[in-house]
Design an enzyme around this catalytic site. Structure first.
Site, PDB file in Angstrom:
ATOM      1  N   ASP A  16      -0.240   3.701   4.488  1.00 42.51           N
ATOM      2  CA  ASP A  16       0.665   2.298   4.174  1.00 42.51           C
ATOM      3  C   ASP A  16       0.517   1.486   5.428  1.00 42.51           C
ATOM      4  OD1 ASP A  16       2.703   1.169   3.036  1.00 42.51           O
ATOM      5  OD2 ASP A  16       4.066   2.418   3.250  1.00 42.51           O
ATOM      6  N   ASN A  64       1.656   1.098  -8.759  1.00 41.28           N
ATOM      7  CA  ASN A  64       0.894   0.007  -8.069  1.00 41.28           C
ATOM      8  C   ASN A  64       0.335  -1.080  -8.974  1.00 41.28           C
ATOM      9  OD1 ASN A  64      -0.575   1.970  -5.386  1.00 41.28           O
ATOM     10  ND2 ASN A  64       1.382   0.552  -5.495  1.00 41.28           N
TER      11      ASN A  64
HETATM   12  C1  FPP Z   1      -0.520   0.544   1.085  1.00 43.05           C
HETATM   13  O1  FPP Z   1      -0.481  -0.683   2.154  1.00 43.05           O
HETATM   14  C2  FPP Z   1      -1.762   0.753   0.682  1.00 43.05           C
HETATM   15  C3  FPP Z   1      -2.236   0.724  -0.509  1.00 43.05           C
HETATM   16  C4  FPP Z   1      -1.407   0.673  -1.786  1.00 43.05           C
HETATM   17  C5  FPP Z   1      -3.647   0.760  -1.128  1.00 43.05           C
HETATM   18  C6  FPP Z   1      -4.593   1.754  -0.297  1.00 43.05           C
HETATM   19  C7  FPP Z   1      -5.830   1.532  -0.703  1.00 43.05           C
HETATM   20  C8  FPP Z   1      -6.817   1.245   0.090  1.00 43.05           C
HETATM   21  C9  FPP Z   1      -7.088   1.563   1.481  1.00 43.05           C
HETATM   22  C10 FPP Z   1      -8.308   0.938  -0.582  1.00 43.05           C
HETATM   23  C11 FPP Z   1      -9.421   1.806  -0.522  1.00 43.05           C
HETATM   24  C12 FPP Z   1      -9.111   3.419  -0.784  1.00 43.05           C
HETATM   25  C13 FPP Z   1     -10.028   4.467  -0.402  1.00 43.05           C
HETATM   26  C14 FPP Z   1      -9.867   5.753  -0.688  1.00 43.05           C
HETATM   27  C15 FPP Z   1     -11.412   4.034  -0.048  1.00 43.05           C
HETATM   28  P1  FPP Z   1       0.609  -1.722   1.392  1.00 43.05           P
HETATM   29  O2  FPP Z   1      -0.178  -2.661   0.892  1.00 43.05           O
HETATM   30  O3  FPP Z   1       1.571  -0.998   0.548  1.00 43.05           O
HETATM   31  O4  FPP Z   1       1.134  -2.425   2.665  1.00 43.05           O
HETATM   32  P2  FPP Z   1       2.496  -3.138   3.155  1.00 43.05           P
HETATM   33  O5  FPP Z   1       3.420  -2.031   3.021  1.00 43.05           O
HETATM   34  O6  FPP Z   1       2.212  -3.499   4.427  1.00 43.05           O
HETATM   35  O7  FPP Z   1       2.596  -4.168   2.268  1.00 43.05           O
END
Ligand code: FPP
Length: 233
Positions: A16, A64
């Protein structure tokens, strides 16, 4: 790594804070996801070195899809790019790539890449890298229940129930790491986390490096796991 005892068999990660990482730099959120994806290999490598057998990461939840289309498209294309690029690394390191979630419902090109990545690495026995994609804990339980009903079963035990999960042989997580200061399970492996130790850190996922991973392991090693039993004296 000084302390090699009590290494968790299965570490689960909620990656996250990508969006906030980007925003703090005045960049669009998608840059955060790119930086986040780049972090994954370092943690995978470190987990393998210390003897973790299963690393699972929450890449995309069934909820998501409600994010802006541009962000969803970027995460999906990052995943496809990542899988295609990392297969040689996974093979070299004897790491089996697996996915869990409603894979059938993914767009055709993503599904194809997912299946190819799994197929290419299916002989790897050193470690398992599980990507939760279009995943939610409630959906996994409901999918399992529907399969059980379809088979006409009248009753079921906990151990039998497990056989209907996306990856039946995956052990329950010993340790859950969630970055970025949020302290929630967010519909990750609800059933499997009944006795998981939780580790929360303020560090944003793109900044979660090898040292941060060690900190989580040290914290885990200091925990006393009782699984509902009394302490032995
Ligand atoms: C959470 O941060 C992250 C995600 C929902 C996506 C995670 C995906 C990746 C890192 C892409 C690649 C994955 C792999 C396995 C290579 P957020 O967007 O919720 O952050 P925030 O809470 O700061 O808005």
């Amino acid at each position: 790594m000084k302390n090699l005892y009590k290494i968790p068999t299965h570490v689960a990660v909620i990656m996250d804070g990508n969006g906030r990482w980007a925003r703090r730099r005045g960049l669009p959120r998608v840059y955060g996801h790119r930086a986040g994806a780049e972090r994954v290999e370092e943690i995978l490598q470190t987990a393998k070195e210390v003897g973790v057998k299963w690393l699972s990461v929450f890449a995309f939840s069934t909820e998501n899809w409600q994010r802006p289309k541009e962000e969803v498209d970027t995460i999906m294309s990052l995943l496809v790019e990542y899988i295609n690029k990392k297969v040689p690394y996974l093979l070299e390191n004897n790491i089996r790539l697996r996915f869990m979630g409603r894979i059938d419902q993914l767009p055709e090109n993503i599904k194809q890449t997912v299946l190819e990545g799994e197929e290419a690495t299916k002989g790897c026995k050193g470690m398992n890298f599980v990507v939760a994609l279009n995943y939610s804990g409630k959906a996994e339980i409901i999918d399992a229940v529907n399969r059980i009903l379809a088979e006409g079963k009248g009753s079921i035990t906990e151990e039998d129930f497990r056989k209907y999960f996306y990856i039946p042989e995956m052990p329950d997580p010993d340790l859950l790491i969630r970055t970025s200061g949020e302290e929630r399970i967010s519909n990750f492996m609800l059933w499997q986390m009944a006795y998981t130790e939780f580790y929360f850190t303020e560090t944003l996922w793109p900044d979660f490096d090898r040292e941060e991973f060690f900190k989580a392991l040290y914290e885990y090693q200091s925990r006393e796991r009782r699984f509902g039993k009394v302490l032995e004296v």
